[in-house]
Enzyme design. Structure first.
Site, PDB file in Angstrom:
ATOM      1  N   TYR A  57     -12.131  -1.530  -4.227  1.00 49.21           N
ATOM      2  CA  TYR A  57     -12.631  -1.704  -2.835  1.00 49.21           C
ATOM      3  C   TYR A  57     -14.084  -1.366  -2.891  1.00 49.21           C
ATOM      4  O   TYR A  57     -14.721  -0.925  -1.712  1.00 49.21           O
ATOM      5  CB  TYR A  57     -11.988  -0.343  -1.849  1.00 49.21           C
ATOM      6  CG  TYR A  57     -10.638  -1.318  -1.165  1.00 49.21           C
ATOM      7  CD1 TYR A  57     -10.478  -2.468  -0.756  1.00 49.21           C
ATOM      8  CD2 TYR A  57      -9.460  -0.311  -1.451  1.00 49.21           C
ATOM      9  CE1 TYR A  57      -9.449  -2.762  -0.243  1.00 49.21           C
ATOM     10  CE2 TYR A  57      -8.209  -0.554  -0.629  1.00 49.21           C
ATOM     11  CZ  TYR A  57      -8.005  -1.964  -0.202  1.00 49.21           C
ATOM     12  OH  TYR A  57      -7.033  -2.579   0.205  1.00 49.21           O
ATOM     13  N   LYS A  84       0.964  -1.024  -0.258  1.00 45.16           N
ATOM     14  CA  LYS A  84      -0.123   0.043  -0.028  1.00 45.16           C
ATOM     15  C   LYS A  84       0.791   1.230   0.060  1.00 45.16           C
ATOM     16  O   LYS A  84       2.085   1.107   0.409  1.00 45.16           O
ATOM     17  CB  LYS A  84      -0.918  -0.146   0.993  1.00 45.16           C
ATOM     18  CG  LYS A  84      -1.937  -1.189   1.063  1.00 45.16           C
ATOM     19  CD  LYS A  84      -2.957  -1.299   2.317  1.00 45.16           C
ATOM     20  CE  LYS A  84      -3.903  -2.242   2.175  1.00 45.16           C
ATOM     21  NZ  LYS A  84      -4.734  -2.109   3.238  1.00 45.16           N
ATOM     22  N   ASN A 113      -1.963   0.295   6.651  1.00 42.26           N
ATOM     23  CA  ASN A 113      -1.442  -0.987   7.318  1.00 42.26           C
ATOM     24  C   ASN A 113      -0.752  -1.884   6.358  1.00 42.26           C
ATOM     25  O   ASN A 113      -0.413  -3.138   6.304  1.00 42.26           O
ATOM     26  CB  ASN A 113      -2.841  -1.945   7.837  1.00 42.26           C
ATOM     27  CG  ASN A 113      -3.511  -2.185   6.759  1.00 42.26           C
ATOM     28  OD1 ASN A 113      -3.481  -1.890   5.648  1.00 42.26           O
ATOM     29  ND2 ASN A 113      -4.569  -2.897   7.033  1.00 42.26           N
ATOM     30  N   GLU A 124      -8.830  -9.946  -8.138  1.00 45.43           N
ATOM     31  CA  GLU A 124      -8.187  -8.872  -7.927  1.00 45.43           C
ATOM     32  C   GLU A 124      -6.922  -8.992  -9.143  1.00 45.43           C
ATOM     33  O   GLU A 124      -6.308  -8.016  -9.367  1.00 45.43           O
ATOM     34  CB  GLU A 124      -7.557  -8.858  -6.530  1.00 45.43           C
ATOM     35  CG  GLU A 124      -8.656  -8.463  -5.470  1.00 45.43           C
ATOM     36  CD  GLU A 124      -8.322  -8.839  -4.129  1.00 45.43           C
ATOM     37  OE1 GLU A 124      -9.312  -8.667  -3.261  1.00 45.43           O
ATOM     38  OE2 GLU A 124      -7.375  -9.272  -3.718  1.00 45.43           O
ATOM     39  N   HIS A 153      -2.085  -5.624   1.413  1.00 42.90           N
ATOM     40  CA  HIS A 153      -3.012  -6.393   1.401  1.00 42.90           C
ATOM     41  C   HIS A 153      -2.789  -7.820   0.797  1.00 42.90           C
ATOM     42  O   HIS A 153      -2.101  -7.898   0.071  1.00 42.90           O
ATOM     43  CB  HIS A 153      -4.050  -5.426   0.380  1.00 42.90           C
ATOM     44  CG  HIS A 153      -5.194  -6.220  -0.256  1.00 42.90           C
ATOM     45  ND1 HIS A 153      -6.420  -6.473   0.366  1.00 42.90           N
ATOM     46  CD2 HIS A 153      -5.021  -6.988  -1.403  1.00 42.90           C
ATOM     47  CE1 HIS A 153      -7.345  -7.461  -0.365  1.00 42.90           C
ATOM     48  NE2 HIS A 153      -6.210  -7.793  -1.533  1.00 42.90           N
TER      49      HIS A 153
HETATM   50  P1  GTP Z   1      -7.034  -6.062   3.113  1.00 41.61           P
HETATM   51  O1  GTP Z   1      -6.093  -6.976   2.916  1.00 41.61           O
HETATM   52  O2  GTP Z   1      -6.439  -4.594   2.900  1.00 41.61           O
HETATM   53  O3  GTP Z   1      -8.424  -6.210   2.563  1.00 41.61           O
HETATM   54  O4  GTP Z   1      -7.273  -5.799   5.005  1.00 41.61           O
HETATM   55  P2  GTP Z   1      -8.174  -6.694   5.856  1.00 41.61           P
HETATM   56  O5  GTP Z   1      -8.888  -7.837   4.956  1.00 41.61           O
HETATM   57  O6  GTP Z   1      -7.443  -7.243   6.865  1.00 41.61           O
HETATM   58  O7  GTP Z   1      -9.322  -5.738   6.227  1.00 41.61           O
HETATM   59  P3  GTP Z   1     -10.697  -5.519   5.629  1.00 41.61           P
HETATM   60  O8  GTP Z   1     -10.930  -6.109   4.240  1.00 41.61           O
HETATM   61  O9  GTP Z   1     -11.783  -5.418   6.642  1.00 41.61           O
HETATM   62  O10 GTP Z   1     -10.413  -3.760   5.280  1.00 41.61           O
HETATM   63  C1  GTP Z   1      -9.778  -3.368   4.088  1.00 41.61           C
HETATM   64  C2  GTP Z   1      -9.037  -2.239   4.343  1.00 41.61           C
HETATM   65  O11 GTP Z   1      -9.563  -1.078   4.800  1.00 41.61           O
HETATM   66  C3  GTP Z   1      -7.887  -2.317   5.446  1.00 41.61           C
HETATM   67  O12 GTP Z   1      -6.723  -3.061   5.142  1.00 41.61           O
HETATM   68  C4  GTP Z   1      -7.843  -1.083   5.811  1.00 41.61           C
HETATM   69  O13 GTP Z   1      -6.580  -0.604   5.036  1.00 41.61           O
HETATM   70  C5  GTP Z   1      -8.955  -0.471   5.821  1.00 41.61           C
HETATM   71  N1  GTP Z   1      -9.576  -0.182   6.857  1.00 41.61           N
HETATM   72  C6  GTP Z   1     -10.455  -1.220   7.473  1.00 41.61           C
HETATM   73  N2  GTP Z   1     -10.893  -0.780   8.792  1.00 41.61           N
HETATM   74  C7  GTP Z   1     -10.803   0.648   8.814  1.00 41.61           C
HETATM   75  C8  GTP Z   1     -11.119   1.624   9.798  1.00 41.61           C
HETATM   76  O14 GTP Z   1     -11.554   1.454  10.731  1.00 41.61           O
HETATM   77  N3  GTP Z   1     -10.445   3.044   9.417  1.00 41.61           N
HETATM   78  C9  GTP Z   1      -9.850   3.042   8.057  1.00 41.61           C
HETATM   79  N4  GTP Z   1      -9.445   4.384   7.988  1.00 41.61           N
HETATM   80  N5  GTP Z   1      -9.519   2.276   7.283  1.00 41.61           N
HETATM   81  C10 GTP Z   1     -10.043   0.834   7.588  1.00 41.61           C
HETATM   82 MG    MG Z   2     -10.023  -7.627   3.073  1.00 42.66          MG
END
Ligand code: GTP
Ligand code: MG
Length: 138
Positions: free
Chosen positions: A50, A10, A113, A127, A116
């Site tokens: 997304y 990212k 973070n 993807e 992904h």
């Molecule tokens: P990905 O591998 O990036 O898909 O992460 P994940 O599967 O661990 O998390 P998820 O799919 O639930 O969320 C996708 C992405 O949205 C996360 O990796 C974060 O970058 C972002 N995200 C999730 N929760 C939050 C939040 O509470 N605040 C913000 N700003 N971003 C969030």
């Molecule tokens: Mg995810």
């Protein structure tokens, strides 16, 4: 197909100079690179990538973040690629991620973070198709 996953380094991690360190972690964990490129998502493409999160409160922040600067995208091969890669990257929030995981080492916050990884074989395929037209491993 069950041996392939998709990943994205990212904007925060690219901006902070962590591409090399992260690729080293991935290679050391036994993943092979099948496709790799540096790219930069437009806002429109970020919204599309997304779209599963479009009803979430953080969607606008997420789209803005992921399109603000370049990313690295790749297709990775290994036995149990999807689940092993999720283990390697750690929990969404770097503060909760296990010691030694990529998010623990290089992530800054729940939003920023570092990396992904696809959460299913189906999403890995979607993807991959999104970023690599003509990619024919499937
Ligand atoms: P990905 O591998 O990036 O898909 O992460 P994940 O599967 O661990 O998390 P998820 O799919 O639930 O969320 C996708 C992405 O949205 C996360 O990796 C974060 O970058 C972002 N995200 C999730 N929760 C939050 C939040 O509470 N605040 C913000 N700003 N971003 C969030
Ligand atoms: Mg995810």
């Amino acid at each position: 197909m069950e041996n392939v996953t998709f990943m994205m380094i990212k904007p925060d991690a690219v901006e902070n100079g962590f591409i090399g360190n992260i690729i080293e972690k991935i290679t050391s964990a036994g993943f092979k690179f099948k496709a790799l490129k540096l790219t930069h998502l437009s806002k429109k493409n970020a919204e599309e990538f997304y779209k599963v999160h479009k009803d979430q409160s953080f969607y606008d922040d997420l789209v803005k973040f992921i399109s603000r600067s370049p990313i690295v995208v790749a297709v990775l091969e290994k036995e149990n690629a999807v689940s092993d890669f999720r283990t390697l990257i750690g929990s969404t929030n770097p503060d909760d991620a296990a010691e030694g995981t990529i998010r623990r080492l290089y992530g800054k916050s729940k939003g920023e973070n570092a990396i992904h990884g696809s959460d299913s074989e189906e999403n890995a395929q979607l993807e991959t198709s999104f970023h690599f037209s003509g990619f024919d491993i499937y």
